[in-house]
Design an enzyme around this catalytic site. Structure first.
Site, PDB file in Angstrom:
ATOM      1  N   ARG A 102       0.813  -1.208   0.000  1.00 45.15           N
ATOM      2  CA  ARG A 102       0.000   0.000   0.000  1.00 45.15           C
ATOM      3  C   ARG A 102       0.851   1.264   0.000  1.00 45.15           C
ATOM      4  O   ARG A 102       0.573   2.221  -0.736  1.00 45.15           O
ATOM      5  CB  ARG A 102      -0.933   0.012   1.215  1.00 45.15           C
ATOM      6  CG  ARG A 102      -1.903   1.174   1.274  1.00 45.15           C
ATOM      7  CD  ARG A 102      -2.987   1.016   0.216  1.00 45.15           C
ATOM      8  NE  ARG A 102      -2.680   1.697  -1.024  1.00 45.15           N
ATOM      9  CZ  ARG A 102      -3.179   1.343  -2.203  1.00 45.15           C
ATOM     10  NH1 ARG A 102      -3.991   0.300  -2.309  1.00 45.15           N
ATOM     11  NH2 ARG A 102      -2.871   1.997  -3.296  1.00 45.15           N
ATOM     12  N   LYS A 137       2.790  25.257  -3.801  1.00 44.08           N
ATOM     13  CA  LYS A 137       1.513  24.744  -3.279  1.00 44.08           C
ATOM     14  C   LYS A 137       1.566  23.219  -3.253  1.00 44.08           C
ATOM     15  O   LYS A 137       0.961  22.529  -4.068  1.00 44.08           O
ATOM     16  CB  LYS A 137       0.352  25.256  -4.128  1.00 44.08           C
ATOM     17  CG  LYS A 137       0.222  26.778  -4.084  1.00 44.08           C
ATOM     18  CD  LYS A 137      -0.842  27.290  -5.041  1.00 44.08           C
ATOM     19  CE  LYS A 137      -0.924  28.811  -4.993  1.00 44.08           C
ATOM     20  NZ  LYS A 137      -1.907  29.362  -5.965  1.00 44.08           N
ATOM     21  N   LYS A 169       5.077  39.782  -2.893  1.00 47.64           N
ATOM     22  CA  LYS A 169       3.651  39.733  -3.190  1.00 47.64           C
ATOM     23  C   LYS A 169       2.950  40.917  -2.533  1.00 47.64           C
ATOM     24  O   LYS A 169       3.588  41.766  -1.911  1.00 47.64           O
ATOM     25  CB  LYS A 169       3.080  38.393  -2.725  1.00 47.64           C
ATOM     26  CG  LYS A 169       3.859  37.188  -3.285  1.00 47.64           C
ATOM     27  CD  LYS A 169       3.187  35.875  -2.995  1.00 47.64           C
ATOM     28  CE  LYS A 169       2.041  35.651  -3.952  1.00 47.64           C
ATOM     29  NZ  LYS A 169       1.515  34.250  -3.828  1.00 47.64           N
ATOM     30  N   GLU A 197       5.258  40.122  -7.871  1.00 49.13           N
ATOM     31  CA  GLU A 197       3.896  39.883  -8.314  1.00 49.13           C
ATOM     32  C   GLU A 197       3.217  41.217  -8.594  1.00 49.13           C
ATOM     33  O   GLU A 197       3.197  42.109  -7.745  1.00 49.13           O
ATOM     34  CB  GLU A 197       3.128  39.119  -7.241  1.00 49.13           C
ATOM     35  CG  GLU A 197       1.664  38.883  -7.563  1.00 49.13           C
ATOM     36  CD  GLU A 197       0.925  38.287  -6.383  1.00 49.13           C
ATOM     37  OE1 GLU A 197       0.880  37.050  -6.280  1.00 49.13           O
ATOM     38  OE2 GLU A 197       0.413  39.079  -5.555  1.00 49.13           O
ATOM     39  N   ASP A 218      -0.197  38.412 -12.228  1.00 53.69           N
ATOM     40  CA  ASP A 218      -1.168  37.641 -11.467  1.00 53.69           C
ATOM     41  C   ASP A 218      -2.602  37.901 -11.924  1.00 53.69           C
ATOM     42  O   ASP A 218      -3.066  39.049 -11.955  1.00 53.69           O
ATOM     43  CB  ASP A 218      -1.027  37.984  -9.984  1.00 53.69           C
ATOM     44  CG  ASP A 218      -1.870  37.081  -9.100  1.00 53.69           C
ATOM     45  OD1 ASP A 218      -1.872  35.860  -9.333  1.00 53.69           O
ATOM     46  OD2 ASP A 218      -2.509  37.600  -8.171  1.00 53.69           O
TER      47      ASP A 218
END
Length: 281
Positions: A102, A137, A169, A197, A218
């Protein structure tokens, strides 16, 4: 040759993953059902079209519990395979291999799922000149593995962490008192790579004036992206980011941006359908 990744302890990852699954009592099913001297031979295969990633790590799982296991990896990492393709054969002590099954499959399914989604995005911008980037992320603790998987799918890694480039940012700008001042401070600190950004056209020149080396555009639509790329005029690389999907990435790439970053590669990729089936003892 042992499988290694920079800044990642594969053996420690495998031990921790197995420990999580085994708990204090171990694999009570295999211990109760399978004779200690039983043998197992199995084939790992892909049930769908898949870009493969993680097989060498699966091998580590199996060998950790059965060092004498016979393991044959049948495809190279990053290979695109059709449904029904055999990707690994394994033979050894049944209890050990089924205990590791597994954890090995979870890893291959997750990484191959990322690689498969990544490949679809790479294919969608083929010939445009744009490069696909991943993001930070990622699932905590799995960044190195997940970014490895995006590479196997054909993407280029963006920042590995907070340490390898500055990314200024909106919150940084708000605290610093403005884009130019924020970028100036980063440059004064001796940071070589300064990504800024921007979400409006009028922020571009202040960012460049401060010393930005890379602009992240962005949540701009195609019209604004084309305008931004024309204004930047090649002075620094440009990166489109935000709400990029498989349906929109081709149009975005045609705006002339240098890079396109996609968070869903590591946030939302479904696991690949890969299994391990009994073959013969």
């Amino acid at each position: 040759m042992a499988f290694t990744l920079p800044n990642f302890d594969v053996d420690a990852f495998v031990r921790a993953t197995l420990a999580e699954d085994l708990g204090e009592l171990g694999d009570i099913t295999s211990a109760a059902v399978i004779p200690a001297d039983a043998r197992f031979a199995g084939v790992m295969d892909s049930r769908n079209a898949t870009t493969i990633a993680g097989l060498p790590i699966a091998e580590v799982f199996f060998r950790t519990l059965d060092p004498d296991a016979e393991i044959e990896i049948l495809v190279e990492e990053g290979t695109q395979v059709s449904p029904g393709t055999e990707v690994m054969r394994v033979k050894g002590r049944a209890r050990a291999l089924l205990t590791a099954e597994r954890s090995a499959l979870n890893t291959v399914q997750h990484l191959s799922g990322i690689a498969t989604m990544t490949r679809s995005y790479v294919d969608a911008i083929a010939g445009t000149g744009a490069t696909l980037l991943d993001t930070r992320k990622t699932i905590p603790g799995l960044r190195v593995l997940e970014k490895y998987a995006t590479r196997m799918g054909g993407a280029t890694n963006h920042r590995m962490g907070l340490w390898d480039a500055a990314m200024i940012k909106d919150n940084h700008v708000a605290v610093a008192g403005g884009i130019t001042e924020a970028v100036r401070r980063a440059a004064a600190a001796g940071i070589a790579s300064i990504i800024v950004e921007v979400d409006r056209i009028d922020q571009i020149e202040p960012a460049l004036a401060g010393g930005a080396t890379h602009l992240l555009l962005d949540n701009m639509g195609p019209r604004l992206l084309r305008e931004a790329v024309a204004l930047v005029a090649g002075r620094v690389p440009t990166e489109a980011s935000g709400n990029v999907t498989l349906d929109t990435i081709g149009t975005i790439a045609q705006t002339g941006v240098t890079y396109i970053s996609v968070g869903r590669l590591t946030q939302s990729a479904p696991a690949a359908d890969i299994g391990l089936d009994f073959a013969a003892a």
